[in-house]
Design an enzyme around this catalytic site. Structure first.
Site, PDB file in Angstrom:
ATOM      1  N   LYS A  77       0.843  -1.205   0.000  1.00 52.48           N
ATOM      2  CA  LYS A  77       0.000   0.000   0.000  1.00 52.48           C
ATOM      3  C   LYS A  77       0.877   1.252   0.000  1.00 52.48           C
ATOM      4  O   LYS A  77       0.622   2.198  -0.751  1.00 52.48           O
ATOM      5  CB  LYS A  77      -0.960  -0.017   1.211  1.00 52.48           C
ATOM      6  CG  LYS A  77      -2.062  -1.059   1.068  1.00 52.48           C
ATOM      7  CD  LYS A  77      -2.936  -1.233   2.308  1.00 52.48           C
ATOM      8  CE  LYS A  77      -3.947  -2.368   2.069  1.00 52.48           C
ATOM      9  NZ  LYS A  77      -4.821  -2.648   3.211  1.00 52.48           N
ATOM     10  N   GLN A 125      -4.831  -1.145   9.338  1.00 57.36           N
ATOM     11  CA  GLN A 125      -4.816  -2.490   8.765  1.00 57.36           C
ATOM     12  C   GLN A 125      -5.484  -3.476   9.728  1.00 57.36           C
ATOM     13  O   GLN A 125      -5.187  -3.495  10.924  1.00 57.36           O
ATOM     14  CB  GLN A 125      -3.364  -2.905   8.454  1.00 57.36           C
ATOM     15  CG  GLN A 125      -3.230  -4.225   7.725  1.00 57.36           C
ATOM     16  CD  GLN A 125      -3.820  -4.218   6.311  1.00 57.36           C
ATOM     17  OE1 GLN A 125      -3.882  -3.187   5.655  1.00 57.36           O
ATOM     18  NE2 GLN A 125      -4.273  -5.361   5.850  1.00 57.36           N
ATOM     19  N   ASP A 155     -11.237   3.096   3.634  1.00 60.11           N
ATOM     20  CA  ASP A 155     -11.681   1.706   3.527  1.00 60.11           C
ATOM     21  C   ASP A 155     -13.202   1.604   3.314  1.00 60.11           C
ATOM     22  O   ASP A 155     -13.694   0.560   2.894  1.00 60.11           O
ATOM     23  CB  ASP A 155     -11.356   0.944   4.820  1.00 60.11           C
ATOM     24  CG  ASP A 155     -10.008   0.242   4.777  1.00 60.11           C
ATOM     25  OD1 ASP A 155      -9.649  -0.271   3.706  1.00 60.11           O
ATOM     26  OD2 ASP A 155      -9.332   0.198   5.826  1.00 60.11           O
TER      27      ASP A 155
END
Ligand code: GUN
Length: 287
Positions: A51, A95, A118
Site C-alpha cells: 500500500k 490495517q 476503507d
C-alpha cells in the site's frame, strides 16, 4: 480467459497518478494517506508495504505508523484522533485484523468518516446500502472493475458470493445487486455448497480457506473471482479457488497472486484521491 488483475490495477494507478499531478498543482499540496499497523502479522506487514509503495507511485504524501503488538486501544484511538484533526491528512487506514485486546469496531468508528478510505465506518456502510454517495470498500470495488474489464455480463445473472465478511462478502453482494444480478450469499454453514456454487454465472469466493472451491463446484463458462490469499506450507501463495481444477471449467478466472490483490491496492489509491478531492473542493467552496 485469465483476468489480469495486475495489468488492470496498473492502468488504474496510472490514471490516479495523472490526476494527482493535476490536482496537486490546483490545490497546492499532495493527497496524504496515513497507514497504521499494530503488531507484526507477516501477511498484514506485506499488504501494508504494498500500500505504501503504491502511495509513493501515485505521488501521495503519507506516513506508515508501525505500532507494537502491546499498543493499548486508548493509545491507538488517540493516534487516530490526532490524524482526524490534522488538516493535511486525507485518508486514514488501520490495517485489519487488530490484536485481540483491541475492539476493531471501536477503531473503525473512531476514524473520521470523510477520511475513511476503507469505507468501513458505519455511516459509510449505511450510505452504500442506501445508494447514497460514499466511499465504497476497496476489494469489492476492485472486483466490480475486474468484472467490467473482463466483459462479464451481470444483468439478470446469478451471482454466488461465498463468504459474508463486512470487508468483502456483504459489500460485494450489494454491488452485484445494484447491477441487477440475482445474488446468493453462501458461507461456512451453507448446506451443499457445491450445488449452490454450480448455479453461479458469477462466483466470488472470499472465505480464507486455501483451494476450497474445486472444478466440480463450478458451472462451465462461469466467471470466477478468487479473493483468497493463503500462504501454503511451501511458502507459495494460493487462493480460495483450486486454480488447476477450476480454470479448465471456468469461462474467466482471476489468478492468485495477480488478480484481486493488486486491484484492492489500486482502489485504495482511488479512494484516497476521492477523499482528498472532496476535502479540498469543500475547503475551496467554503473560502
Ligand atoms: N485487511 C484485509 N483487507 C483489508 C482492507 O481492505 N482494509 C484494511 N484496513 N484491512 C484489511
Amino acid at each position: 480467459m485469465i483476468i489480469d488483475g495486475k495489468a488492470i490495477a496498473q492502468q488504474l494507478k496510472d490514471e490516479v497518478r495523472e490526476q494527482v499531478e493535476t490536482l496537486t498543482k490546483q490545490y497546492g499540496r499532495k493527497p496524504c494517506l496515513d497507514v497504521i499497523i499494530v503488531g507484526e502479522n507477516p501477511a498484514s506487514m506485506s499488504y501494508v508495504k504494498s500500500k505504501i509503495k503504491a502511495t509513493e507511485y501515485c505521488g501521495f504524501d503519507g506516513e506508515l505508523i508501525q505500532l507494537p503488538e502491546s499498543t493499548s486501544q486508548d493509545e491507538l484511538l488517540r493516534i487516530i484522533r490526532s490524524r482526524n484533526e490534522n488538516e493535511m491528512v486525507d485518508g486514514i487506514l488501520v490495517q485489519l485484523p487488530l490484536p485481540k485486546h483491541i475492539d476493531e469496531q471501536s477503531v473503525i468508528e473512531a476514524i473520521a468518516q470523510e477520511k475513511d478510505v476503507d469505507g468501513f465506518h458505519p455511516t459509510n456502510v449505511a450510505k452504500l446500502w442506501l445508494n447514497q454517495e460514499t466511499i465504497v470498500p476497496c476489494t469489492p470495488m476492485g472486483i466490480m472493475a475486474l468484472l467490467a474489464k473482463s466483459g462479464t455480463p451481470l444483468e439478470g445473472r446469478h451471482a454466488v458470493v461465498v463468504g459474508r465478511s463486512n470487508i468483502v462478502g456483504k459489500p460485494i453482494a450489494k454491488l452485484l445487486l445494484d447491477k441487477n444480478c440475482t445474488v446468493t450469499i453462501a458461507h461456512s454453514r451453507t448446506a451443499d455448497l457445491g450445488a449452490i456454487c454450480r448455479e453461479a454465472d458469477i462466483l466470488v469466493v472470499a472465505v480464507g480457506k486455501a483451494k476450497m472451491i474445486k472444478g466440480d463446484m463450478v458451472k462451465p463458462g462461469a466467471t470466477v473471482i478468487d479473493v483468497g490469499i493463503n500462504r501454503m506450507e511451501d511458502g507459495k501463495i494460493a487462493g480460495d479457488v483450486d486454480f488447476d481444477s477450476v480454470a479448465p471449467v471456468a469461462g474467466a478466472i482471476t489468478p492468485v497472486p495477480g488478480g484481486v490483490g493488486p486491484m484492492t491496492i489500486s482502489m485504495l489509491m482511488y479512494n484516497t484521491l476521492k477523499c482528498y478531492n472532496r476535502r479540498m473542493s469543500n475547503l475551496c467552496a467554503n473560502q
